[in-house]
Enzyme design. Structure first.
Site, PDB file in Angstrom:
ATOM      1  N   ASP A  93       0.874  -1.175   0.000  1.00 39.91           N
ATOM      2  CA  ASP A  93       0.000   0.000   0.000  1.00 39.91           C
ATOM      3  C   ASP A  93       0.913   1.227   0.000  1.00 39.91           C
ATOM      4  OD1 ASP A  93      -1.596   2.176   0.569  1.00 39.91           O
ATOM      5  OD2 ASP A  93      -2.745   1.156   2.135  1.00 39.91           O
ATOM      6  N   GLU A 113       2.042   2.616  13.165  1.00 41.12           N
ATOM      7  CA  GLU A 113       0.960   2.497  12.181  1.00 41.12           C
ATOM      8  C   GLU A 113      -0.074   1.592  12.827  1.00 41.12           C
ATOM      9  OE1 GLU A 113      -1.578   1.423  10.443  1.00 41.12           O
ATOM     10  OE2 GLU A 113      -0.525   0.282   8.890  1.00 41.12           O
ATOM     11  N   GLU A 157      -9.658  -3.016  15.890  1.00 42.66           N
ATOM     12  CA  GLU A 157      -8.424  -3.664  16.378  1.00 42.66           C
ATOM     13  C   GLU A 157      -7.952  -3.069  17.693  1.00 42.66           C
ATOM     14  OE1 GLU A 157      -5.111  -4.145  13.748  1.00 42.66           O
ATOM     15  OE2 GLU A 157      -6.355  -4.449  11.990  1.00 42.66           O
ATOM     16  N   HIS A 212      -5.290   0.167   1.306  1.00 45.48           N
ATOM     17  CA  HIS A 212      -5.764  -1.165   1.709  1.00 45.48           C
ATOM     18  C   HIS A 212      -6.853  -1.061   2.775  1.00 45.48           C
ATOM     19  CE1 HIS A 212      -3.214  -0.599   5.230  1.00 45.48           C
ATOM     20  NE2 HIS A 212      -3.763  -1.673   5.756  1.00 45.48           N
TER      21      HIS A 212
END
Lengths: 359, 359
Positions: free
Chosen positions: B28, B120, B129, B303
């Site tokens: 990406d 990230e 998440e 992505h």
């Protein structure tokens, strides 16, 4: 005698409750149109007759059979999707003709013999999912002598493959990542990318030579026992100089009429597994011009694509170099719906073994 | 005080052991190039300094920081991928600079304060998440006062969406299937296709009006408590007449320097959640010209794509029609890595509630 319904079977049936899988299969026009054409081609054997559709899904093949004039169609599916098939049948005013039975072919009751069995039972690599067993059970429980099975025959092929782009994208990629040498990732990349069979679309140019027949199935005579383990030796001669990256599997099925088949005999039809002109012939002899649904790389793509088993390291082969070995497909002991693939291959004096599991 | 490592956390970490997810993220280019540019833009704050990379994966951001002149980089990851990062670091002769720590930020030990945190951490819909919590823990454990966090800010947006093609492909498709009316499948199709959030790519033309800010995060001041449940009311005025099919979520993150931020203050930066000229402004004011990584539909795809929540039935809206309601995002009690999405919406005198879970 009736095999137990395991929790793996339950999970398998439930996976067909989601609409997406049916949408994908129905939208596969090669698949659905070929089945429709086969039903129309065999209309004379279906009109006024009793049909059973093994694993009917949304019921589309059953409705095709009703449209072809079937007297009665038993649409059997163990997945909850059968409830939907029943709604579709009702909405099309076909409840008098199409009888949806929600259960396994082992468990449902049909109180008459049937003239025709239709089923779209093929999984990836033909045998994955082990659904052919359900067709065999339906055949042995209900099919009249001389009855029709659609498809009538199925053939699984293997061929050696070169696919430098695929290898490069997944593996060589790590050699230079935004200027950083990340090739330390390559062993893991090979393991992750190539440990399990890959379902993907290749083209004829990826194939190094004519395929070898791993298994030919005559749906009239095949037994459950002979599907538990399939073993074959192959012998390829590469038609070009190229890196050999692995093997591809694909299949085709034929919709031959019962008159065309050596019904209920165990004689093998004349396959071309033996070399012809020093090489394998590309396809089985098809003297009856039967309709064929093919998932070969040179044919239009289907949702089955092809199944690829890649090596961790490519093998450079010369033109005419021999590639020899064997392949054994067997049901996983862990889950009978899974398939173990034991591959032995040798070329240029080196030999290898690769074990994979299709889950 | 140290939160327990649940079996869900273990499964989450293990999902990053497979190479494919790292290949996808690294490939990406919007993501990886923006991070690299941000590191280069802040080189003066990184050169000769101590950095911690939270969730380092294959270690690529840590190596970028080493290339930017960092004195030491602690590359922390709880997934087994940390072992690979260590191999990559060794192969690049960076072992003296980049110290890979395999463990959770809660559990590993760093015996000095750090000048910079890079991470990230963004999931689908930004907060899926729940990895931002690890950045907060790293900040509170190790970051020097006045230190730099990259990215510095993050903003989650919501906007109403029209997407007739998507609806037609999945739902209207069943109205005519090879000439058969299979619309009896439509209720199941709606449930299967639209029960859960869909991660897919839409374009600017799918958006009915300017987005609303669901949550703005200042990484210097955000607390774990405020992420447990995020609630906002929205008020859209459709810019066109169209069927409203659902809502899209996306996010952007900014890489502002510490001097640009009201460091360690809880003052909110000036957001444009309030109407400007009778309408919401499209983006947050960005007076510092900070580098932005955007996942908006009008920007190049990443992505992360966008996250869509579709209604079972579209709502026809007129130009200038109001669409009002609220959205609440909260950690699932079932698994803190999952996200519950509670959506209330009303338009044209009808109101609805939709509960989804992102698993």
């Amino acid at each position: 005698q009736r095999p137990p319904c395991t929790e793996f079977d339950m999970a398998y049936f439930h996976s067909y409750a989601h609409v997406g899988i049916h949408e994908e299969m129905i939208k596969d026009q090669v698949r659905t149109e070929t089945y429709r054409q086969a039903i129309m081609q065999h209309q004379s054997s279906i009109e006024g007759k009793v049909v059973v559709d093994v694993g009917c899904g949304t019921g589309i093949l059953s409705i095709f059979c009703a449209q072809a004039g079937a007297k009665r169609v038993y649409a059997v599916d163990a997945s909850e999707i059968a409830l939907q098939a029943n709604e579709v049948v009702k909405a099309n005013n076909l409840s008098d003709t199409v009888i949806v039975l929600h259960g396994r072919v082992e468990d449902v009751e049909i109180d008459e013999e049937v003239d025709v069995i239709i089923s779209e039972w093929m999984g990836y690599m033909l045998l994955y999912e082990s659904m052919l067993g359900s067709v065999i059970i339906a055949r042995d429980r209900w099919l009249k002598p001389g009855g029709l099975i659609l498809p009538s025959h199925a053939t699984l092929y293997i061929a050696p493959v070169t696919h430098p782009d695929r290898y490069s994208e997944s593996i060589d990629f790590w050699r230079n990542v935004y200027g950083i040498d990340m090739s330390a990732m390559m062993p893991l990349a090979k393991q992750c990318a190539f440990e399990e069979p890959c379902v993907e679309t290749i083209v004829g140019e990826n194939i190094l030579t004519w395929p070898h027949v791993v298994k030919h199935v005559d749906c009239y005579t095949v037994t459950i026992g002979e599907l538990e383990s399939v073993h074959t030796k192959y012998n390829f001669k590469s038609m070009m100089r190229a890196p050999l990256h692995g093997f591809a599997f694909w299949f085709d099925v034929e919709f031959a009429g019962p008159a065309m088949s050596p019904t209920h005999s165990h004689a093998q039809p004349s396959l071309t597994e033996t070399p012809v002109d020093g090489n394998q012939r590309k396809k089985r002899v098809n003297p009856n011009e039967a309709l064929v649904l093919s998932t070969a790389p040179e044919d239009p793509p289907t949702h089955w694509q092809q199944t690829l088993i890649y090596f961790y390291e490519p093998i450079d082969v010369e033109q005419d170099q021999l590639i020899e070995g064997s392949v054994t497909l067997s049901q996983s002991k862990e889950n009978a719906r899974f398939m173990n693939i034991h591959l032995e291959y040798a070329s240029g004096g080196r030999s290898f073994v690769k074990e994979s599991v299709m889950r």
